[in-house]
Design an enzyme around this catalytic site. Structure first.
Site, PDB file in Angstrom:
ATOM      1  N   ARG A  56      -4.705   3.675  -7.741  1.00  0.00           N
ATOM      2  CA  ARG A  56      -3.375   3.052  -7.652  1.00  0.00           C
ATOM      3  C   ARG A  56      -3.251   1.926  -8.683  1.00  0.00           C
ATOM      4  NH1 ARG A  56      -1.807   1.447  -1.846  1.00  0.00           N
ATOM      5  NH2 ARG A  56       0.231   1.177  -2.829  1.00  0.00           N
ATOM      6  N   HIS A 104       1.495  -7.787   1.826  1.00  0.00           N
ATOM      7  CA  HIS A 104       0.381  -6.845   2.020  1.00  0.00           C
ATOM      8  C   HIS A 104      -0.679  -6.956   0.938  1.00  0.00           C
ATOM      9  CE1 HIS A 104       3.269  -4.297   4.682  1.00  0.00           C
ATOM     10  NE2 HIS A 104       2.775  -5.356   5.315  1.00  0.00           N
TER      11      HIS A 104
HETATM   12  N1  APR Z   1      15.479   3.390  -4.425  1.00  0.00           N
HETATM   13  C1  APR Z   1      15.532   2.752  -3.223  1.00  0.00           C
HETATM   14  N2  APR Z   1      14.874   3.165  -2.122  1.00  0.00           N
HETATM   15  C2  APR Z   1      14.128   4.287  -2.251  1.00  0.00           C
HETATM   16  C3  APR Z   1      14.011   5.006  -3.466  1.00  0.00           C
HETATM   17  C4  APR Z   1      14.725   4.510  -4.572  1.00  0.00           C
HETATM   18  N3  APR Z   1      14.677   5.128  -5.764  1.00  0.00           N
HETATM   19  N4  APR Z   1      13.181   6.070  -3.248  1.00  0.00           N
HETATM   20  C5  APR Z   1      12.789   5.998  -1.947  1.00  0.00           C
HETATM   21  N5  APR Z   1      13.373   4.950  -1.350  1.00  0.00           N
HETATM   22  C6  APR Z   1      13.243   4.491   0.031  1.00  0.00           C
HETATM   23  C7  APR Z   1      12.913   5.590   1.038  1.00  0.00           C
HETATM   24  O1  APR Z   1      14.101   6.228   1.480  1.00  0.00           O
HETATM   25  C8  APR Z   1      12.260   4.778   2.149  1.00  0.00           C
HETATM   26  O2  APR Z   1      13.228   4.272   3.060  1.00  0.00           O
HETATM   27  O3  APR Z   1      12.150   3.600   0.092  1.00  0.00           O
HETATM   28  C9  APR Z   1      11.609   3.604   1.409  1.00  0.00           C
HETATM   29  C10 APR Z   1      10.108   3.723   1.291  1.00  0.00           C
HETATM   30  O4  APR Z   1       9.570   3.646   2.585  1.00  0.00           O
HETATM   31  P1  APR Z   1       7.971   3.697   2.761  1.00  0.00           P
HETATM   32  O5  APR Z   1       7.415   4.799   1.941  1.00  0.00           O
HETATM   33  O6  APR Z   1       7.710   3.665   4.235  1.00  0.00           O
HETATM   34  O7  APR Z   1       7.477   2.339   2.087  1.00  0.00           O
HETATM   35  P2  APR Z   1       7.476   0.882   2.698  1.00  0.00           P
HETATM   36  O8  APR Z   1       8.631   0.682   3.635  1.00  0.00           O
HETATM   37  O9  APR Z   1       7.314  -0.065   1.585  1.00  0.00           O
HETATM   38  O10 APR Z   1       6.113   0.889   3.565  1.00  0.00           O
HETATM   39  C11 APR Z   1       5.756  -0.345   4.174  1.00  0.00           C
HETATM   40  O11 APR Z   1       3.630   0.631   4.790  1.00  0.00           O
HETATM   41  O12 APR Z   1       1.870   1.935   4.183  1.00  0.00           O
HETATM   42  C12 APR Z   1       2.269   0.646   4.351  1.00  0.00           C
HETATM   43  O13 APR Z   1       1.385  -1.230   3.296  1.00  0.00           O
HETATM   44  C13 APR Z   1       2.188  -0.110   3.070  1.00  0.00           C
HETATM   45  O14 APR Z   1       3.660  -1.846   2.278  1.00  0.00           O
HETATM   46  C14 APR Z   1       3.622  -0.524   2.803  1.00  0.00           C
HETATM   47  C15 APR Z   1       4.262  -0.471   4.170  1.00  0.00           C
END
Ligand code: APR
Length: 231
Positions: A56, A104
């Site tokens: 990563r 995080h």
């Molecule tokens: N622009 C805006 N939002 C987007 C885009 C984009 N181009 N592409 C995807 N998304 C949205 C998705 O629809 C989703 O709601 O971003 C979000 C990503 O969600 P997750 O994958 O769950 O990521 P996140 O919320 O940051 O996860 C939180 O979980 O695994 C742990 O520590 C890790 O910090 C992370 C935490």
């Protein structure tokens, strides 16, 4: 200057080419959280954990801030902007944001595996045998699942007097981070930017921008700039 708090997640960095976690093809489809992102994983197979974070780190070093990161940084010209991010990349920093809390952790830093205060920068791959000054094996400076989120208090203090809150690129699935937005004042102006409807229930008035970060954030920045001109 009005205070803006930006609360960001992996979706903000998606358009910089970095995978999210829970979207189709996300990191947690490729890797088992319990094998690479928990203290138990670190105890059981530290080499696999280091392989995951080294991979990563290389991807992040090859990525660049996108238009959304840059628009957030540029808001600092007219607003008191505080970024609270769940992301471990340094794209907010590279875009020029100056007040950033990483809930995080940060992938470009490592720390002692016994004393979490002993932190230092480390852009290269981290290998088994690389020791902290206290003699312990160095580990990624990341808060794994099941570990505390030491920056949460500072983040809450930042959120409690936000006048404008911009939530971008997070599924609001992971606590305590996701609970942060409840600390914003009830009269704060709220924006959420995400291409999909996220499960956010609140009595607040929220402006949802069902679009990508690189489209939604510049739109918000444009409208906030006009607000400044009107005043
Ligand atoms: N622009 C805006 N939002 C987007 C885009 C984009 N181009 N592409 C995807 N998304 C949205 C998705 O629809 C989703 O709601 O971003 C979000 C990503 O969600 P997750 O994958 O769950 O990521 P996140 O919320 O940051 O996860 C939180 O979980 O695994 C742990 O520590 C890790 O910090 C992370 C935490």
């Amino acid at each position: 200057m009005k205070k803006i708090v930006v609360f960001s997640g992996a979706g903000l960095s998606a358009e910089s080419g970095l995978k999210t976690f829970r979207d189709g093809g996300g990191l947690w489809e490729e890797f088992d959280i319990n094998e690479v992102a928990t203290p138990e994983a670190w105890a059981k197979n530290p080499a696999l954990v280091l392989k995951f974070y080294n991979l990563r780190k290389a991807q992040i070093l090859n990525a660049s801030p996108n238009l959304a990161h840059i628009a957030i940084a540029e808001l600092e010209k007219d607003y008191d902007v505080h970024v609270i991010t769940q992301n471990i990349d340094d794209l907010h920093e590279r875009a020029g944001s100056s007040k950033i809390i990483h809930l995080h952790g940060e992938i470009l830093k490592v720390r002692s595996s016994i004393n979490p205060e002993l932190i230092k920068g480390h852009k290269e791959d981290l290998a088994l045998g690389e020791k902290s000054e206290d003699g312990s094996q160095l580990r990624p400076h990341i808060e794994w699942f099941g570990e505390s989120v030491p920056e949460m208090d500072r983040a809450i203090k930042t959120m409690v007097n936000a006048e404008i809150v911009i939530v971008v690129g997070t599924s609001l699935n992971v606590y305590p981070a996701a609970g942060l937005i409840q600390y914003a004042p009830t009269n704060a102006q709220f924006f959420i930017v995400d291409p999909v409807e996220i499960n956010y229930t609140s009595l607040r008035k929220v402006t949802f921008l069902r679009t990508s970060a690189t489209k939604g954030i510049p739109q918000i920045a444009e409208s906030l700039k006009k607000e400044i001109k009107v005043v």
